[in-house]
Every structure is written in structure tokens, then in C-alpha cells.
Design a protein around this motif. Structure first.
Motif: not given
Ligand code: C2E
Ligand code: CA
Ligand code: CA
Ligand code: CA
Length: 279
Positions: A237-248
Motif C-alpha cells: 500500500g505504498v501510495e506516496t514518495a514520502e512513504q517510499l523515502a521513509i521505507l528506504q
């Protein structure tokens, strides 16, 4: 109704749900749908959180209804489970996923595994292990190209029975994924004992990432414990660039969600199999 962002697919509008109002009618409709081959699979990429490499794709069932258009699984899987029809529908899913892999192979694309969702009812007397091994040999697909997703809550039943079923699946050579992790009550050590390969953290926790410090701390704890126990972590359920950056930043291994790619029919998926995903 919803669409996939391109306006090509019409989804079932809940306002139409009175046409399928009674459980008996819906069950009858599902039986007809099986006979008429109205179930199909969409595929959603799961990619490496750093490189964007396509690692796998999740098969998600859709009901192509002649009047209602594409019906989402949320509308019929619960009743399919409670009536036992999920065993027959699940067999169709297995067959179609293996047939699709064989078709892609014939088309000459580089294959990645397909993960299929399996309901608890398909275990034990449902014969999922037999169905899967039959389909693998029918289409000459190696078991390494199939992954099975089982929800965390489904693994909370009789541990001995579940252990035996999971062992048979593993003996076939399929990888086992814990779906919707964080929504049940299992401990990570329990999951390690069941020799689960991958943890898919529920979308609810991905949504919390940008909202609160606690959300991040919780996710971080899951990632470090999973890694310590030798399991890989997927954020769904990754929907935003922000979420992706945090996950990385949290060292999450893999990501899946609308930000990367929406579920699409097999034809569109094939185009995506030829490229890397831009994260
Ligand atoms: P799931 O296994 O947790 O699958 C993920 C669901 O989230 C899918 O919904 C997917 O389309 C959706 N999704 C993916 N990325 C995002 C995102 O970024 N944001 C949001 N809001 N949603 C996202 P879908 O396809 O409607 O499936 C719903 C559920 O139905 C699945 O949840 C799974 O539990 C069940 N299901 C789907 N296909 C099958 C199947 O073949 N067999 C069984 N037994 N259950 C299935
Ligand atoms: Ca899933
Ligand atoms: Ca899930
Ligand atoms: Ca779910």
C-alpha cells in the motif's frame, strides 16, 4: 465507480450491491461465474525498495461480470470463504496463474514469480497442495515461480495442522509470505518457527509512516526483528514518495503499492516486465 487511473476498467459500484443483495443469489452468481469462466487475474508488481527491480507480482482476482463490470474481491471473497466456494475459485486462481506464467514464457519475457493469495479454507481439506502441484506440472512451471500469501490471522488456528500444510507447500518449493502482518496476534518467533520467508506489513502501517513518529518506530521494530530472524520485509500500500523515502531509510526490502504500479491485466503486466521501476 472507480477506475484504474486510465479510465479503462469499470469497477463495481457498491450502490449496485442490491442487485447481489442476498447471499443465496450471490452464491448462485459465483457458481455461474465459475462455469462461464468469468474470473480473471490482475497483477501488481512488487519491487526492490532501492533498485526498483521487479521481483515478483501479486495475482489479484477480479470477477468480470457481464452487467456489473469488474467486481473487486472484497465484494465476493468473504462469501466465497464462508460457503466453501473459495476452494473451487482458489483452484481457478492457481490454474490461471500457472497458465499465465507459461504464456509469458512462450512469449519470451524474463519471468519473475507470481504470488497468489490463499485462504485458510483452501488448506487442510481444501487440497491446495494437490491443486498447486497438479497445475505446476500441467504447465511445466517450476515451483520457484509461485509464492503463496497467507494472512497472519489465517495462521492462528491449530498450529499442528497449519505446520503440516505449510511444510507440504514448502516441500513443493514455493516461498511462503505472511500477508497483512500486524493485524493479527502472531509473534515473529512463531512465524519464524513456521519458516515463513517474507513478511508483508499491512497497508495500515504504511499509511501511518508519514503521520506519526510512532508509526515509524513501529515499522522500524518490525524490520529489525524480521531481519534478525532471517525474513525479508515488504511494505504494501505504498501510495506516496514520502512513504517510499521513509521505507528506504528503514531498510525495508521490497515495496508494493499504487505509487509504484496499480494492479493491471496480464497484457499490460507483460509490458511492465520488460522495464525497471522508477522509484
Ligand atoms: P491483499 O492480499 O492484502 O491485497 C492487497 C489489496 O490492496 C489489493 O486489493 C490491491 O489492489 C490493493 N492495493 C494495492 N496497492 C494499494 C495501494 O497503494 N493503496 C490501496 N488503497 N490499495 C492498494 P484487491 O485486489 O481489491 O484485493 C483485496 C483482497 O482480496 C486482497 O487483499 C486479498 O485478501 C483478497 N484477494 C484478492 N485476490 C484473491 C485471490 O485470488 N484469492 C483469495 N483467497 N483472496 C484474494
Ligand atoms: Ca496479498
Ligand atoms: Ca495484504
Ligand atoms: Ca488485506
Amino acid at each position: 465507480g472507480k477506475n484504474d487511473g486510465k479510465g479503462q476498467y469499470r469497477f463495481f459500484d457498491p450502490a449496485l450491491s442490491n442487485t447481489l443483495s442476498s447471499r443465496a443469489r450471490l452464491k448462485q452468481h459465483m457458481l455461474e461465474a465459475l462455469e462461464r469462466d468469468q474470473f480473471m487475474l490482475f497483477y501488481q508488481p512488487r519491487v526492490d525498495a532501492r533498485s526498483g527491480e521487479l521481483l515478483s507480482m501479486e495475482a489479484l482476482i477480479r470477477w468480470r461480470h457481464p452487467e456489473l463490470g469488474l467486481v473487486s474481491p472484497g465484494e465476493f471473497i468473504p462469501l466465497a470463504e464462508s460457503t466453501g466456494l473459495i476452494v473451487r475459485i482458489g483452484e481457478v486462481v492457481i490454474d490461471k496463474a500457472c497458465a499465465q506464467l507459461a504464456a509469458w514464457r512462450a512469449a519470451g519475457v524474463a519471468l519473475v514469480p507470481v504470488s497468489i493469495n490463499v485462504s485458510p479454507k483452501q488448506f487442510l481439506h481444501g487440497g491446495v497442495v494437490r491443486q498447486l502441484s497438479a497445475a505446476l506440472s500441467k504447465y511445466r512451471v517450476p515451483a520457484s515461480l509461485i509464492e503463496v500469501e497467507i494472512t497472519e490471522s489465517a495462521m492462528m488456528g491449530d498450529q499442528d495442522d497449519i505446520l503440516a500444510e505449510l511444510a507440504s507447500l514448502r516441500a513443493l518449493g514455493v516461498k511462503l509470505h505472511v500477508d497483512d502482518f500486524g493485524t493479527g496476534y502472531s509473534s515473529l518467533s512463531q512465524l519464524q518457527r513456521l519458516k515463513m520467508d517474507v513478511l508483508k506489513v499491512d497497508r495500515a502501517f504504511t499509511m501511518e509512516l508519514g503521520n506519526s513518529k510512532e508509526g515509524k518506530v513501529f515499522f522500524q521494530a518490525i524490520v529489525s526483528m524480521a531481519h534478525a530472524l532471517g525474513m525479508s520485509v515488504v511494505a504494501e500500500g505504498v501510495e506516496t514518495a514520502e512513504q517510499l523515502a521513509i521505507l528506504q531509510g528503514l531498510d525495508c526490502n521490497e515495496v508494493q503499492g499504487y505509487y509504484i504500479a496499480r494492479p493491471v491485466p496480464a497484457g499490460e503486466m507483460m509490458g511492465m516486465m520488460r522495464r525497471r521501476f522508477l522509484l
